[in-house]
Write an enzyme that holds these catalytic residues in place. Structure first.
Site, PDB file in Angstrom:
ATOM      1  NE  ARG A   1      33.587  13.501  16.866  1.00  0.00           N
ATOM      2  CZ  ARG A   1      34.913  13.445  16.950  1.00  0.00           C
ATOM      3  NH1 ARG A   1      35.608  12.951  15.935  1.00  0.00           N
ATOM      4  NH2 ARG A   1      35.559  13.874  18.018  1.00  0.00           N
TER       5      ARG A   1
ATOM      6  CD  GLU B   1      -2.762   1.466   0.283  1.00  0.00           C
ATOM      7  OE1 GLU B   1      -2.928   0.584  -0.584  1.00  0.00           O
ATOM      8  OE2 GLU B   1      -3.371   2.552   0.261  1.00  0.00           O
TER       9      GLU B   1
ATOM     10  CE  LYS C   1      30.784   5.273  21.705  1.00  0.00           C
ATOM     11  NZ  LYS C   1      31.102   4.661  20.391  1.00  0.00           N
TER      12      LYS C   1
ATOM     13  CB  SER D   1      35.571  12.005  21.044  1.00  0.00           C
ATOM     14  OG  SER D   1      36.655  12.612  21.712  1.00  0.00           O
TER      15      SER D   1
ATOM     16  CB  CYS E   1      65.745  -9.707   3.026  1.00  0.00           C
ATOM     17  SG  CYS E   1      66.087  -8.969   4.643  1.00  0.00           S
TER      18      CYS E   1
ATOM     19  CE  LYS F   1      24.916  12.099  25.104  1.00  0.00           C
ATOM     20  NZ  LYS F   1      24.210  12.521  23.887  1.00  0.00           N
TER      21      LYS F   1
ATOM     22  CD  GLU G   1      20.607   8.706  23.840  1.00  0.00           C
ATOM     23  OE1 GLU G   1      21.253   9.696  24.219  1.00  0.00           O
ATOM     24  OE2 GLU G   1      20.227   8.533  22.665  1.00  0.00           O
TER      25      GLU G   1
ATOM     26  CB  CYS H   1      63.569  -7.057   8.822  1.00  0.00           C
ATOM     27  SG  CYS H   1      64.731  -7.162   7.447  1.00  0.00           S
TER      28      CYS H   1
END
Length: 683
Positions: free
Chosen positions: A142, A38, A121, A85, A416, A295, A119, A431
């Protein structure tokens, strides 16, 4: 253009209103009220009307979510308020410590309980949406937190992002922040389709979301079932509710999706209960998450708590432990990276962990192998660190078979044959083949030819790769044996460009001792260190013969760098390469040793940040070094001054916070003019 009949206009308005309402119920409330068939019928009818009467098409029409023509690139846009951040908590004690710090800063009683908005993440891509008078006008990634890419055309294809806010009372200008992600089912469908076509599949939903958003063609983005979930607001003009929870609830009423798992918690213990609950249902959620975010709920308390340089003091991300599984360790191979790092790689009996089948995992280094007591044949526990990189984290000792074999570090490079060395204080074995080792060959030649080294104009990374792949060169010295006909037939090369390249290679033979040292690619020897070495050991023989004790007497040369330098000049292969370069005619003028004590900026530490109009950052650093300054990459209380150009970011902010002297470009030019007499030749 024919006039739109009143009945058609009325039908058009009803269709848009109905479709927008169904979009809201489906994408935001997750509560569809009509079958998909629909919904498709309504959309088809709307497209028919707009096709017949194109003057009726508006920017916020549901049909406009399908992208426009491909873009040529993304414009960089500065965030009016930085997109910072979050600090991370990995253990429960980290969260308790965070709550204690919040209460202490707010001068709350020890037994006080702060309300937190909680919440999940989401593991997606952070995005900023700008609405003006309710209309979506811009979508920006961001980026680095201070500026991101304008991906508005792609954002408009995300079906649960409203092109126009619902209802009324929204601010005249409103920046909404959230996460764009790819649901698990959509991710599986994309990879299934790619596999069927023989195309490369995505590693995880986050990578798929990032790749989808950065498509230059919005029509491709539109085919991906991306969604957005809002978690905060940035800049706004007007009024919003006074708590995090109420702001998100208001955003939902305006048509934006928020997380249905959002909850208020009173005090740290309720936060921990929420964390444990979300972790227990993590695998049942329709999207990938890697933790939860807490928060402080009241906005006035958030403002009182403020920010540190990169993160708010009022929020924290409590990360989940990575997914783990058990499997058998079949073998350990040692791979040589482009910098010579010899890294052990576990070959595993394939196991499904963290959403993918894993057959290889990192063991990091020999110290880690010894710490874990890893044997070939062991049953080991695999973790997808950060839900991306598989690693061996432990051994199930009681399952060790009698024929299990210990893992030893190779004495010689598997590529080598050069000695493998592990310097004291370093975890990584390397190395020592340097310029000789074929595993490092391409990167060694690229570095040798780079602008700060031998500065061979026209010899870019891709051309180096072609020359090596065609076996036309196998070392830096072999560059000087190239002839124009050798390269004229390569991709994008003709006779003229080939001759130009040969001329540039020939011109590079006349260099400086500092550039030559830097070009050798000695570990820990950057441009600044090469200049120090050229001044302190003004001939090649002196440098080759220098002991570690001699080397640490040079300014800013520590024991680790000294060890790398000494090791490099002890390897016969490297000495042979140097001799070959000299035999090809590479040379430099005699070094004039300058006393830095008499230079005007001697003893001062400088930092260069931002974009200067008349100097590249490297040019500015070089000029400061020639005036005796030590140039650092970070700002501290010991910094003497900062040269700040346009778009200077966190370094400028930190300098201002610490009260460090800041020079703009005009002041920098004045400084150079004052000391022009000291800006002589280069070492």
């Amino acid at each position: 253009m024919s006039e739109v009949p009143a009945a058609i206009q009325e039908e058009l308005n009803t269709l848009r209103e109905t479709i927008n309402d169904h979009n809201y119920r489906y994408y935001t409330l997750d509560d569809p009220s009509i079958p998909d068939a629909e919904y498709d019928r309504l959309m088809r009818r709307l497209r028919e009307i707009e096709a017949e009467f194109p003057q009726t098409i508006t920017p916020d029409s549901p049909t406009q979510r399908v992208g426009a023509a491909p873009a040529e690139g993304f414009e960089t846009v500065s965030h009016r308020l930085p997109m910072l951040s979050l600090d991370n908590a990995f253990e429960e004690q980290d969260l308790l410590d965070f709550d204690r710090r919040v209460r202490e800063r707010l001068k709350e009683a020890e037994d006080a309980r702060i309300d937190y908005c909680c919440e999940p993440k989401l593991d997606g891509i952070a995005i900023s949406l700008l609405y003006r008078d309710g209309y979506l006008v811009r979508g920006v990634t961001r980026g680095d937190g201070s500026a991101g890419e304008d991906i508005t055309a792609n954002v408009k294809t995300v079906k649960n992002i409203p092109l126009k806010l619902r209802g009324e009372g929204y601010p005249a200008e409103l920046e909404v922040r959230g996460e764009i992600y790819l649901p698990k089912a959509a991710f599986d469908a994309i990879n299934k389709d790619a596999a069927a076509k023989g195309e490369k599949t995505f590693v995880n939903p986050r990578n798929a979301a990032a790749g989808s958003l950065r498509q230059l063609d919005p029509r491709i983005t539109a085919k991906r079932a991306l969604e957005m979930c809002c978690y905060s607001v940035g800049y706004f003009e007007g009024e919003l509710p006074g708590t995090q929870h109420d702001i998100l609830t208001q955003l939902q009423q305006w048509g934006l999706k928020i997380n249905s798992q959002m909850k208020l918690a009173s005090g740290a213990q309720e936060c921990l209960d929420y964390y444990r609950h979300i972790m227990s249902v993590r695998d049942q959620l329709p999207y990938e998450i890697d933790g939860v975010v807490f928060k402080v709920n009241r906005i006035d308390l958030q403002q009182e708590l403020g920010f540190v340089s990169r993160a708010p003091r009022w929020a924290i991300a409590h990360k989940f432990p990575a997914h783990e599984e058990m499997t058998e360790l079949l073998a350990v191979d040692f791979q040589v990276g482009r910098t010579g790092a010899v890294t052990p790689v576990a070959r595993l009996k394939p196991v499904f962990v963290g959403g993918v089948t894993v057959s290889n995992a990192t063991l990091h280094n020999m110290d880690e192998i010894r710490r874990l007591d890893v044997h070939i044949g062991d049953t080991v526990i695999i973790r997808r660190a950060g839900d991306v990189i598989p690693q061996v984290v432990s051994v199930v000792q009681d399952r060790r078979p009698e024929n299990a074999v210990p893992v030893d570090r190779p004495e010689h490079c598997p590529v080598c044959g050069s000695d493998v060395l592990q310097l004291e204080g370093e975890a990584v074995a390397r190395c020592s083949g340097g310029l000789y080792c074929s595993a490092q060959r391409k990167e060694a030649i690229k570095h040798f030819a780079s602008r700060k080294a031998m500065d061979i104009d026209g010899l870019g990374d891709r051309l180096v790769e072609l020359l090596v792949e065609k076996e036309l060169i196998d070392s830096p010295a072999s560059l000087y044996s190239l002839k124009a006909p050798d390269v004229a037939g390569l991709e994008r090369m003709g006779e003229k460009s080939a001759q130009n390249l040969i001329n540039a290679i020939e011109a590079s033979k006349q260099t400086t001792f500092a550039r030559f040292i830097y070009a050798l690619g000695i570990r820990e020897v950057g441009e600044a260190t090469a200049k120090v070495l050229a001044q302190h050991f003004p001939t090649l023989d002196l440098l080759k013969q220098a002991t570690e004790e001699d080397l640490v007497e040079a300014p800013d040369i520590g024991p680790i760098s000294a060890g790398h330098i000494r090791s490099f000049f002890q390897q016969e292969h490297n000495l042979e390469t140097i001799d070959a370069l000299l035999n090809q005619g590479v040379s430099w003028p005699e070094v004039v040793v300058r006393s830095t004590e008499t230079l005007p900026l001697s003893g001062q530490t400088a930092v260069v940040t931002g974009v200067l109009a008349d100097y590249s950052r490297d040019e500015a650093k070089d000029l400061l070094t020639r005036l005796g300054a030590k140039v650092s990459g970070s700002v501290s209380a010991k910094t003497g001054f900062v040269v700040a150009g346009e778009k200077a970011g966190s370094k400028l902010t930190k300098a201002q916070d610490l009260g460090v002297k800041v020079l703009d470009e005009d002041a920098f030019k004045q400084l150079l003019e004052e000391h022009q007499a000291h800006l002589g030749g280069e070492a």
